[in-house]
Design a protein around this motif. Structure first.
Motif, PDB file in Angstrom:
ATOM      1  N   GLU A  35       0.847  -1.196   0.000  1.00  0.00           N
ATOM      2  CA  GLU A  35       0.000   0.000   0.000  1.00  0.00           C
ATOM      3  C   GLU A  35       0.883   1.246   0.000  1.00  0.00           C
ATOM      4  OE1 GLU A  35      -3.109  -0.130  -0.450  1.00  0.00           O
ATOM      5  OE2 GLU A  35      -3.678  -2.171   0.149  1.00  0.00           O
TER       6      GLU A  35
ATOM      7  N   THR B 107       0.326   4.106   2.042  1.00  0.00           N
ATOM      8  CA  THR B 107       0.436   4.784   3.337  1.00  0.00           C
ATOM      9  C   THR B 107       0.627   3.771   4.455  1.00  0.00           C
ATOM     10  OG1 THR B 107      -1.972   4.757   3.638  1.00  0.00           O
ATOM     11  CG2 THR B 107      -1.015   6.684   2.557  1.00  0.00           C
ATOM     12  N   ALA B 108       1.144   4.216   5.580  1.00  0.00           N
ATOM     13  CA  ALA B 108       1.577   3.312   6.645  1.00  0.00           C
ATOM     14  C   ALA B 108       0.445   2.488   7.255  1.00  0.00           C
ATOM     15  CB  ALA B 108       2.292   4.109   7.734  1.00  0.00           C
ATOM     16  N   ILE B 109      -0.740   3.064   7.406  1.00  0.00           N
ATOM     17  CA  ILE B 109      -1.834   2.355   8.061  1.00  0.00           C
ATOM     18  C   ILE B 109      -2.453   1.312   7.134  1.00  0.00           C
ATOM     19  CG2 ILE B 109      -4.128   2.614   9.079  1.00  0.00           C
ATOM     20  CD1 ILE B 109      -3.298   5.324  10.099  1.00  0.00           C
TER      21      ILE B 109
ATOM     22  N   ARG C  68      -1.416  -2.570   6.999  1.00  0.00           N
ATOM     23  CA  ARG C  68      -1.771  -3.355   8.187  1.00  0.00           C
ATOM     24  C   ARG C  68      -3.180  -3.910   8.039  1.00  0.00           C
ATOM     25  NH1 ARG C  68       2.023  -2.222  12.166  1.00  0.00           N
ATOM     26  NH2 ARG C  68       3.216  -0.311  11.831  1.00  0.00           N
TER      27      ARG C  68
ATOM     28  N   ALA D 169       3.338  -4.041   3.556  1.00  0.00           N
ATOM     29  CA  ALA D 169       4.530  -3.204   3.371  1.00  0.00           C
ATOM     30  C   ALA D 169       4.175  -1.961   2.568  1.00  0.00           C
ATOM     31  CB  ALA D 169       5.620  -3.993   2.651  1.00  0.00           C
ATOM     32  N   LEU D 170       5.028  -0.956   2.695  1.00  0.00           N
ATOM     33  CA  LEU D 170       4.923   0.230   1.862  1.00  0.00           C
ATOM     34  C   LEU D 170       5.602  -0.039   0.525  1.00  0.00           C
ATOM     35  CD1 LEU D 170       5.835   2.969   4.488  1.00  0.00           C
ATOM     36  CD2 LEU D 170       3.568   2.514   3.535  1.00  0.00           C
TER      37      LEU D 170
ATOM     38  N   THR E  94       7.377   1.898  -1.051  1.00  0.00           N
ATOM     39  CA  THR E  94       8.640   2.631  -1.145  1.00  0.00           C
ATOM     40  C   THR E  94       9.737   2.057  -0.269  1.00  0.00           C
ATOM     41  OG1 THR E  94       7.781   4.137   0.560  1.00  0.00           O
ATOM     42  CG2 THR E  94       7.498   4.788  -1.752  1.00  0.00           C
ATOM     43  N   SER E  95       9.490   0.906   0.370  1.00  0.00           N
ATOM     44  CA  SER E  95      10.471   0.317   1.270  1.00  0.00           C
ATOM     45  C   SER E  95      10.578  -1.184   1.018  1.00  0.00           C
ATOM     46  CB  SER E  95      10.071   0.572   2.728  1.00  0.00           C
ATOM     47  OG  SER E  95      10.862  -0.184   3.616  1.00  0.00           O
TER      48      SER E  95
ATOM     49  N   TYR F  12       8.787  -5.028   5.861  1.00  0.00           N
ATOM     50  CA  TYR F  12       7.383  -5.181   6.213  1.00  0.00           C
ATOM     51  C   TYR F  12       7.047  -4.284   7.408  1.00  0.00           C
ATOM     52  CZ  TYR F  12       7.626  -9.466   3.403  1.00  0.00           C
ATOM     53  OH  TYR F  12       7.807 -10.363   2.389  1.00  0.00           O
ATOM     54  N   VAL F  13       5.858  -3.656   7.366  1.00  0.00           N
ATOM     55  CA  VAL F  13       5.395  -2.886   8.520  1.00  0.00           C
ATOM     56  C   VAL F  13       4.481  -3.738   9.398  1.00  0.00           C
ATOM     57  CG1 VAL F  13       5.594  -0.696   7.312  1.00  0.00           C
ATOM     58  CG2 VAL F  13       3.423  -1.926   7.246  1.00  0.00           C
ATOM     59  N   GLU F  14       4.011  -4.851   8.863  1.00  0.00           N
ATOM     60  CA  GLU F  14       3.158  -5.788   9.609  1.00  0.00           C
ATOM     61  C   GLU F  14       3.533  -7.196   9.160  1.00  0.00           C
ATOM     62  OE1 GLU F  14       1.050  -4.909  11.931  1.00  0.00           O
ATOM     63  OE2 GLU F  14      -0.847  -5.988  11.836  1.00  0.00           O
TER      64      GLU F  14
END
Length: 308
Positions: free
Chosen positions: A64, A66-68, A71, A131-132, A134-135, A138-140
């Protein structure tokens, strides 16, 4: 070995894929879809496997902006059954391998090695991750609900053999076991009757209107009532079968075709040995490979009976 499979070809996903490939991925593949659950298609599937320990991890990835959002996006997979995800991925991987073979893709060998390792591995954990774009991180990252985090990857008891399928007496088979027996005897009959020449896949062979075994039984339905029932019955809620009667009818059928003289107890032994194998074939498995495994089961069972 770590492999990345890109399912969604959206241009926005290219940044993450390139970053991930540059830092952590051995092999990558793009373009073939894979559905999960009620029709979800993840953006990516990442598979890591330790060949030495036999431990494997399959991760369904959602990307996605955006950060939220990632998740929430990845958590929709949490209620899915891990076994169903693994089965879907194996079928998907078989399709990828077939495509690589058809196009002489140099990734054929590592993907075949990956499939072989997956079928032999001692533990498979299934995760969902977000994950974003641009990175590369993983954020989750969560295990599916039916796989508690502390059991994500374990050594397992590699000394314990898988449960053996039993084919004797009158048995109530589950839906999976019923389908496995039907597949097994169809493949075995094709081999014994010399009808084991096919350049197609399991899916194309399954869709044949008249399979060799069905053709043979239909001509003498009264002589093979138990085989007819097994082949024609609905298996949604399983099936009650007389294993000895099925083995005896199959032995008579093979003798009548002049193809083989095999005692009923030997027929039952071949079915016992081959059903677990027959259940592992994905839709895109080449029938040449299926028939070779059926021949192997017949040879090994015959050899075992001779030795005893």
């Amino acid at each position: 070995m770590r492999c990345l499979f890109r399912l969604d070809m959206a241009k926005d996903n290219e940044g993450f894929v390139e970053l991930r490939r540059a830092s952590q991925i051995d092999h990558a593949y793009s373009g073939t879809p894979m559905k999960v659950g009620p029709g979800w298609i993840p953006d990516l599937v990442e598979v890591s496997i330790d060949i030495d320990t036999g431990n494997c991890r399959i991760t369904l990835v959602e990307l996605e902006a955006t950060a939220i959002a990632p998740r929430a996006s990845c958590r929709k997979y949490l209620p899915e059954k891990s076994t169903a995800v693994v089965e879907s991925f194996l079928e998907y991987l078989s399709a990828v391998i077939s495509q690589c073979r058809a196009t002489t893709d140099p990734r054929l060998e590592p993907f075949e090695s990956l499939k072989s390792a997956l079928l032999k591995c001692s533990a498979i954990s299934v995760h969902t991750a977000g994950a974003l774009r641009t990175s590369s991180d993983y954020v989750e990252d969560l295990p599916l609900i039916d796989q508690p985090e502390q059991l994500t990857i374990s050594d397992g008891d590699t000394s314990r053999p898988p449960p053996k399928f039993l084919f004797h007496g009158e048995r109530r088979l589950t839906r999976s076991e019923s389908d496995g027996v039907r597949r097994a005897i169809r493949y075995l009959h094709a081999v014994v009757a010399g009808r084991d020449h096919s350049g197609g896949t399991v899916k194309s062979w399954r869709n044949l209107r008249q399979k060799p075994l069905e053709q043979a039984v239909a001509t003498e339905e009264g002589q093979y009532p138990h085989l007819h029932q097994l082949l024609s019955a609905k298996t949604e809620f399983g099936l009650i079968v007389n294993c000895e009667a099925i083995a005896a009818e199959l032995a008579r059928l093979w003798l009548a075709t002049g193809a083989s003289h095999m005692e009923p107890q030997n027929v039952a032994a071949v079915i016992e040995a081959f059903v677990p194998v027959a259940l592992t074939f994905a839709s895109h498995e080449p029938m040449e490979s299926v028939f070779e495994q059926a021949r192997k089961a017949i040879r090994e069972t015959a050899s075992s009976n001779t030795a005893s």
